[in-house]
Design a protein around this motif. Structure first.
Motif, PDB file in Angstrom:
ATOM      1  N   ARG A 120      48.875  44.992  17.726  1.00  0.00           N
ATOM      2  CA  ARG A 120      49.884  44.395  16.847  1.00  0.00           C
ATOM      3  C   ARG A 120      49.847  45.079  15.479  1.00  0.00           C
ATOM      4  N   ASP A 121      49.432  44.378  14.411  1.00  0.00           N
ATOM      5  CA  ASP A 121      49.472  44.993  13.075  1.00  0.00           C
ATOM      6  C   ASP A 121      48.140  45.602  12.670  1.00  0.00           C
ATOM      7  N   THR A 122      47.193  45.661  13.620  1.00  0.00           N
ATOM      8  CA  THR A 122      45.844  46.143  13.325  1.00  0.00           C
ATOM      9  C   THR A 122      45.546  47.415  14.099  1.00  0.00           C
ATOM     10  N   ILE A 123      45.014  48.416  13.409  1.00  0.00           N
ATOM     11  CA  ILE A 123      44.546  49.642  14.062  1.00  0.00           C
ATOM     12  C   ILE A 123      43.029  49.652  14.013  1.00  0.00           C
ATOM     13  N   VAL A 124      42.424  49.925  15.159  1.00  0.00           N
ATOM     14  CA  VAL A 124      40.973  50.095  15.221  1.00  0.00           C
ATOM     15  C   VAL A 124      40.709  51.584  15.435  1.00  0.00           C
ATOM     16  N   LEU A 125      39.928  52.170  14.520  1.00  0.00           N
ATOM     17  CA  LEU A 125      39.734  53.614  14.462  1.00  0.00           C
ATOM     18  C   LEU A 125      38.289  53.977  14.787  1.00  0.00           C
ATOM     19  N   GLN A 126      38.129  54.963  15.665  1.00  0.00           N
ATOM     20  CA  GLN A 126      36.816  55.537  15.951  1.00  0.00           C
ATOM     21  C   GLN A 126      36.829  57.004  15.565  1.00  0.00           C
ATOM     22  N   LEU A 127      35.844  57.407  14.787  1.00  0.00           N
ATOM     23  CA  LEU A 127      35.666  58.806  14.397  1.00  0.00           C
ATOM     24  C   LEU A 127      34.321  59.257  14.946  1.00  0.00           C
ATOM     25  N   THR A 128      34.345  60.107  15.968  1.00  0.00           N
ATOM     26  CA  THR A 128      33.111  60.417  16.687  1.00  0.00           C
ATOM     27  C   THR A 128      32.617  61.837  16.488  1.00  0.00           C
ATOM     28  N   SER A 129      33.307  62.651  15.706  1.00  0.00           N
ATOM     29  CA  SER A 129      32.890  64.030  15.475  1.00  0.00           C
ATOM     30  C   SER A 129      32.762  64.291  13.974  1.00  0.00           C
ATOM     31  N   ALA A 130      32.025  65.346  13.641  1.00  0.00           N
ATOM     32  CA  ALA A 130      31.831  65.679  12.229  1.00  0.00           C
ATOM     33  C   ALA A 130      33.148  66.013  11.549  1.00  0.00           C
ATOM     34  N   GLY A 131      34.028  66.719  12.250  1.00  0.00           N
ATOM     35  CA  GLY A 131      35.316  67.069  11.667  1.00  0.00           C
ATOM     36  C   GLY A 131      36.183  65.850  11.408  1.00  0.00           C
TER      37      GLY A 131
END
Length: 396
Positions: A120-131
């Motif tokens: 809906r109005d929420t984004i869940v973000l995963q950042l798994t690399s150094a870049g």
């Protein structure tokens, strides 16, 4: 800009637009670069191959951002790439009405190490690399602009960050914390999303269309859902008119979430649902000993093989669970069986399932081969992205 110089012959995969460069392919780094910095990738011949994010602590030493010499890796690059990924979802007829969808699927969307799921109005973000970690500010800004969402919550708590030399990190990146009662409508069924503490980014969006197929197959059938988590498959089976649904998981909190999901949907007949907290392998043996049989069985276990090095051990676990499944099916019954292990390819998985059917003394046929939903695309140059595979088998 520092240059990553490749060994002779190691440019071939990059020229085929594969986004990973392994440590063994690197001759040397010319210049200075820190983790996450952009480097130019240069063949042994001196030819320019592209620009990549450098990761000195990972066996994947660099991940390609672009293969085009004219492309500059800056905030504008992330804005364009994110907008294009979101636009592709918006144009897909299967996704336009979905309140839960994956907006960015890592390498397959040209953004290695970036996973973004929208609820809906929420984004869940995963950042798994150094870049990806290096460019988090640009990624957050690009997501806000492309979607109009008001909240972004980070769930960069995956173990793979450790391979990049990164610490796990979670928390609010934009707006307020996710709603404690965040939910999505998936084909008429309301499902809760625990963005803060749930599995992955809070839910398993990749199985959306397979849950819909379960709904189509469930009418009038007795259903057994193994590794049910918060009951997505179970509720769709009930919505499809299942006669009964027994759902098993070893996690009490997950089953509590499943019961809450059922309560969100008063149109479903709760008297047809049974929940069991147990080890699935043990429970299936006990069900067989008790003479229980089912018309439709779902096996969606956790990742048994995170990499190819674990494949042999994982194969035994997949063989065992599918053998038990085949033995519990009524004549004409259907087994929906899945593997989310990247180390188990489709050909091997099908061989394992075939062996399980043979050992169970059951003749069976494949009705469907399944994968992840359309918002989890697989880049043609990146077959490693095809982690989820499934088979729908009917016993004769």
């Amino acid at each position: 800009m520092a240059q990553l110089l490749l060994r002779a012959g190691k440019e071939r995969s990059v020229m085929r637009r594969h986004p990973w460069i392994f440590a063994g392919s690197v001759a040397r780094l010319s210049g200075r670069a820190r983790a996450g910095d952009t480097v130019e990738v240069i063949a042994d011949s001196g030819a320019f191959l592209g620009r990549a994010a450098y990761s000195p602590e990972s066996q994947i030493r660099a991940r390609m951002w672009s293969f085009d010499e004219a492309t500059v890796i800056d905030h504008a690059f992330f804005k364009r790439t994110i907008a294009a990924a979101v636009a592709r979802r918006s144009a897909h007829p299967q996704l336009t009405t979905q309140e839960g969808q994956r907006l960015i699927h890592g390498e397959s969307d040209g953004l290695p190490g970036v996973i973004a799921d929208r609820y809906r109005d929420t984004i869940v973000l995963q950042l798994t690399s150094a870049g990806a970690d290096r460019w988090r500010e640009a990624i957050v800004g690009g997501l806000l602009q492309a979607t109009g969402c008001t909240r972004i919550y980070e769930r960069s708590d995956s173990e793979v960050r450790g391979l990049e030399g990164l610490e796990p990190t979670t928390g609010v990146l934009a707006g307020e914390a996710p709603d404690a009662d965040l939910q999505i409508d998936e084909y008429g069924v309301l499902l809760g999303v625990d963005a803060v503490a749930g599995h992955k980014t809070g839910f398993y969006l990749d199985q959306r269309e397979n849950r819909r197929l379960t709904r189509d197959l469930a009418r009038g059938r007795s259903v057994l859902n193994c590794f049910c988590y918060t009951g997505g498959f179970s509720l769709q089976a009930l919505a499809g008119g299942a006669e009964s649904v027994l759902s098993i998981d070893s996690s009490g909190p997950a089953l509590d979430g499943a019961r809450r999901n059922l309560a969100r949907n008063p149109q479903l007949d709760a008297s047809r649902a049974e929940w069991m907290e147990a080890d699935v392998f043990t429970a299936l043996r006990e069900l067989k000993a008790a003479g229980r049989r089912f018309d439709l069985i779902l096996l969606d276990p956790p990742k048994f093989a995170p990499s190819a090095s674990h494949a042999q051990r994982a194969a035994r676990a997949y063989k065992d669970i599918n053998l038990l499944g085949f033995r519990l099916l009524n004549p004409g019954g259907v087994l929906m069986t899945y593997s989310c292990s990247g180390g188990i390819g489709l050909e091997l998985f099908q061989s394992i399932v075939a062996g399980a059917a043979s050992d169970a003394g059951r003749d069976a046929q494949i009705l469907h081969r399944l994968g992840a939903a359309a918002d989890h695309p697989v880049g043609l140059a990146f077959p490693e992205g095809e982690y989820l595979k499934g088979l729908v088998c009917q016993v004769l």
